[in-house]
Each structure stands twice: as structure tokens, then as C-alpha cells.
Design a protein around this motif. Structure first.
Motif, PDB file in Angstrom:
ATOM      1  N   PRO A   1       0.800  -1.226   0.000  1.00 62.61           N
ATOM      2  CA  PRO A   1       0.000   0.000   0.000  1.00 62.61           C
ATOM      3  C   PRO A   1       0.831   1.274   0.000  1.00 62.61           C
ATOM      4  O   PRO A   1       0.421   2.288  -0.538  1.00 62.61           O
ATOM      5  CB  PRO A   1      -0.828  -0.126   1.291  1.00 62.61           C
ATOM      6  CG  PRO A   1      -0.052  -1.074   2.156  1.00 62.61           C
ATOM      7  CD  PRO A   1       0.584  -2.040   1.210  1.00 62.61           C
ATOM      8  N   GLU A   2       2.044   1.210   0.583  1.00 63.63           N
ATOM      9  CA  GLU A   2       2.881   2.409   0.655  1.00 63.63           C
ATOM     10  C   GLU A   2       3.458   2.793  -0.710  1.00 63.63           C
ATOM     11  O   GLU A   2       3.851   3.939  -0.906  1.00 63.63           O
ATOM     12  CB  GLU A   2       4.019   2.214   1.674  1.00 63.63           C
ATOM     13  CG  GLU A   2       5.054   1.171   1.271  1.00 63.63           C
ATOM     14  CD  GLU A   2       4.595  -0.265   1.500  1.00 63.63           C
ATOM     15  OE1 GLU A   2       5.332  -1.191   1.113  1.00 63.63           O
ATOM     16  OE2 GLU A   2       3.502  -0.451   2.061  1.00 63.63           O
ATOM     17  N   THR A   3       3.510   1.853  -1.642  1.00 66.39           N
ATOM     18  CA  THR A   3       3.993   2.153  -2.997  1.00 66.39           C
ATOM     19  C   THR A   3       2.976   1.680  -4.033  1.00 66.39           C
ATOM     20  O   THR A   3       3.346   1.283  -5.136  1.00 66.39           O
ATOM     21  CB  THR A   3       5.353   1.464  -3.271  1.00 66.39           C
ATOM     22  OG1 THR A   3       5.207   0.036  -3.124  1.00 66.39           O
ATOM     23  CG2 THR A   3       6.425   1.968  -2.328  1.00 66.39           C
ATOM     24  N   SER A   4       1.703   1.737  -3.691  1.00 71.74           N
ATOM     25  CA  SER A   4       0.669   1.178  -4.563  1.00 71.74           C
ATOM     26  C   SER A   4       0.613   1.880  -5.922  1.00 71.74           C
ATOM     27  O   SER A   4       0.391   1.235  -6.952  1.00 71.74           O
ATOM     28  CB  SER A   4      -0.703   1.257  -3.881  1.00 71.74           C
ATOM     29  OG  SER A   4      -1.054   2.602  -3.602  1.00 71.74           O
ATOM     30  N   ASP A   5       0.829   3.208  -5.919  1.00 73.29           N
ATOM     31  CA  ASP A   5       0.770   3.940  -7.185  1.00 73.29           C
ATOM     32  C   ASP A   5       1.842   3.452  -8.155  1.00 73.29           C
ATOM     33  O   ASP A   5       1.562   3.190  -9.329  1.00 73.29           O
ATOM     34  CB  ASP A   5       0.927   5.444  -6.943  1.00 73.29           C
ATOM     35  CG  ASP A   5      -0.333   6.060  -6.359  1.00 73.29           C
ATOM     36  OD1 ASP A   5      -1.242   5.287  -6.000  1.00 73.29           O
ATOM     37  OD2 ASP A   5      -0.402   7.291  -6.263  1.00 73.29           O
TER      38      ASP A   5
END
Length: 387
Positions: free
Chosen positions: A319-323
Motif C-alpha cells: 500500500p505504501e507504494t501502490s501507485d
């Protein structure tokens, strides 16, 4: 479902249509700009490679920019690039414009995928991704026939003017109805690249690449496949592509709905197994006029139904690097299209066009191996399904 998701899907459709729409107007471009059809075909290759590489890079460089402003900026670049394509005096100018168009299209596509789940309720997250996927898949499927129709009636340049107009309309709607969205996780470029060192995440991207490679091993040569196995005339070949296209467009929505119901991991495993079976059975089904249309429809739906589950899995895993993960996954899709088309060509040269389906099935089975490996690696607790 929030109507803004559909606006983002329309924007994704418009930018996605630019990629393969060239395929339907290659003869017109070649004649007008005095180049060979083979040279004109490089407009597709250049776009795909630029799209695949620039998506993650641009997203990494723009992590601190407010999402709505970034989206509108990318649309503006895309709008002016298409206007330049409309007035391009030579091939060199057009291929340069294609690079700029592909870069902005890559950013718009991944922003659509990352913004959509943020503006809906949690229970609709996968479905919102599915709707964006429907926009992308429908553009890839319908791009060629639209290009042929409009190009034949009004000339190839009119296509780019039409796309510029649609881009302007989408931009106005987004300007008035989409609220500002701040980046939730601002990570450095080094951190984002380091996240790809995770075997759990990297293997998930390989799954997307192999699935699309397996699909395009056959789909890239589907017209000669139909002619060789069924002896279809051009009209019925077009009908088969249309049936496949409609099925593919609905597949993204089905995949998003099912992911919300049973979780991304179960959806991915189920669909990959079914996809491999359908590809293997496709040549055998051509002996039955009743069975082949059914297998064709199922194949079409499965071809784009796995994407929402894959994107949801990446969101919950990192989630912390989802983009950036969604951007890389979109690039993996583009590389898969290129690899599958090239592999299919080798299969046709070495064996037969019928064998492309079985070769594609083998790649999908390999994708299953990577999916099981990714799911079993330790990682963050999954809110859905199995971990």
C-alpha cells in the motif's frame, strides 16, 4: 458507483485508443507521408515501448504533485500532442509526437487506475479498477476498427483531431467534478525502485506480463488463425473480432466484481487456470460450430478480467507504494503485448498458426507458477481471501 469513475474510464479509453488506432490507418499514413507500411508500423512499436518505460518513471518524478492537477496537466500535454499529430508535415515529426503522446498517455492511464479506488467506498475498490480496465481494454479492442472507419471516411489526420476534442471534453468534466487529491504516500525514487526488489511483488508483475504474452501469442495472429482453421472470409473474421471485443470489454467489470466478492488471490488463480484451459481448447473447438463461439466469448472475457484482481493484490500487498506498483504493472502489460506478438511470430514460422494457442497456454501456465510463488511469499496481511 461514483460517476467520476466512469469519467476516468472514458479518459483512459481515449488515451488508450491512440495506441492501436494506428494499425487501421497504416496504409493512409504511409502513402501521405511517403514511407513504407513497415516504417509506418514503427509508430506502434515506439508508442508501446515509450508507454511501458515512461509510466513508472513519470509517476516517480511526480509523487509530490497533487493528483488532480497532475491529471489535468497530462491531459493538456496529450491534447496538444494530438493537435501536432494532426498537422505533422512529415514522418519524423509524427514519430516524435508519438513519443510525447505515449508518455502522457502512460501517466493518464496509471493515474486513472490509482485515483479511481481512492474516490469510492472500500467495498467498490476492485470494481472501480475493473471499470477503468474496461475503458483501457475497449480502447485496445475497438481502436483498429474505429481507425479504419474514420480514416477511410475523413482521412487519418481527422482521427487525431477527434481524439484531441474528446480529450478536451474529458478534461473539462474532470476540472469541474473531481476534487483535489493529495498523494497519500510520498516515497523517494530510490524507495520505489527498491520496492521492486521484493520477490513477492516482482513475481506478481511477471504474472501480468506472462498472461498478456500468452494472450497475444494467439490474438496477434487471430485473423490468420481463423482463416486457417475455419476458412472464414474477411467479413466473418471481423464478426469474430467484434464478438471477442464485446466479451473483453465486459471482462474487466466481471473481474472487478468477483475480486470484491472472493478476493484478488482466489480470483487470479481461478481465472489463470480457466484461461490456460480455454486457450488450449480453442483450436479443438473449431471443429464444432456450436462450441467455438462459446469458447471465443469465454476467452474474450478472461483476457482482461484478471487485471482488476492483479491491481487489487498489489494495492493490498504494497500500500505504501501502490501507485508505482500499478504503474509498473501497466508497463508489464505493454511488455507482455510486445513479447507475445513476437513469440507468436516465431511459433507461426516454426510450426503453424494453430500452435499459437497451445504456445500461449504454456505461457499462462507459467504465469500460474509465478502467481502461486508470489501468494506464498511472506508479506502484509491481506484484507481479503487467502494469504
Amino acid at each position: 458507483m461514483d460517476f467520476r469513475v466512469f469519467v476516468l474510464a472514458i479518459a483512459a479509453f481515449v488515451v488508450g485508443m491512440v495506441e492501436l488506432i494506428i494499425g487501421g490507418i497504416l496504409p493512409f499514413i504511409a502513402e501521405d507521408l511517403n514511407v513504407s507500411v513497415g516504417a509506418a508500423g514503427q509508430l506502434i512499436t515506439v508508442f508501446a515501448l515509450t508507454f511501458a518505460i515512461s509510466g513508472p518513471v513519470l509517476l516517480s518524478l511526480t509523487t509530490k504533485i497533487e493528483r488532480k492537477r497532475l491529471y489535468l496537466g497530462a491531459l493538456a500535454v496529450f491534447f496538444f500532442a494530438n493537435l501536432l499529430a494532426y498537422v505533422s508535415p512529415n514522418f519524423e515529426m509524427l514519430i516524435t509526437v508519438r513519443v510525447v503522446t505515449a508518455m502522457s498517455a502512460a501517466l493518464i492511464t496509471v493515474l486513472s487506475l490509482t485515483i479511481a479506488p481512492k474516490i469510492v467506498k472500500p467495498e467498490y475498490r476492485s470494481r472501480s479498477i475493473g471499470i477503468i480496465t474496461m475503458g483501457v481494454s475497449s480502447s485496445l479492442v475497438l481502436g483498429v476498427p474505429i481507425g479504419v472507419l474514420v480514416g477511410d471516411l475523413f482521412g487519418w489526420r481527422m482521427l487525431f483531431l477527434l481524439i484531441a476534442l474528446l480529450t478536451l471534453i474529458a478534461g473539462v468534466i474532470i476540472f469541474y467534478f473531481l476534487e483535489p487529491i493529495k498523494p497519500e504516500h510520498i516515497t523517494s525514487l530510490r524507495q520505489q525502485i527498491a520496492s521492486l526488489k521484493s520477490k513477492k511483488i516482482f513475481s506478481a508483475h511477471i504474472v501480468t506480463l506472462l498472461i498478456l504474452a500468452g494472450h497475444y501469442t494467439l490474438y496477434g495472429y487471430f485473423a490468420p488463425f481463423l482463416e486457417a482453421t475455419l476458412g472464414l472470409e474477411p467479413f466473418w473474421v471481423s464478426v469474430a473480432f467484434f464478438v471477442f471485443g464485446i466479451s473483453a470489454v465486459t471482462g474487466g467489470g466481471v473481474g472487478g466484481w468477483l475480486t470484491d466478492r472472493i478476493g484478488p488471490q482466489k480470483t487470479v488463480i481461478s481465472f489463470i487456470i480457466l484461461f490456460a484451459i480455454v486457450l488450449f481448447l480453442l483450436p479443438l473447438s473449431t471443429h464444432s460450430s456450436m462450441l467455438f463461439p462459446l469458447v471465443l466469448v469465454i476467452w474474450g472475457m478472461l483476457s482482461w478480467s484478471i487485471a482488476p484482481a492483479q491491481q487489487s493484490y498489489l494495492i493490498q500487498t504494497a500500500p505504501e507504494t501502490s501507485d508505482i506498483q500499478q504503474s509498473v504493472n501497466t508497463s508489464a502489460l505493454q511488455f507482455g503485448i510486445a513479447a507475445g506478438s513476437a513469440f507468436g511470430g516465431l511459433v507461426v514460422q516454426q510450426t503453424s498458426v494453430e500452435a499459437t494457442a497451445w504456445a500461449g497456454s504454456m505461457l499462462v501456465i507459467l504465469a500460474l507458477v509465478f502467481a502461486l510463488y508470489s501468494f506464498r511469499k511472506p508479506g502484509k496481511a491481506a484484507p481479503w481471501g487467502l494469504e
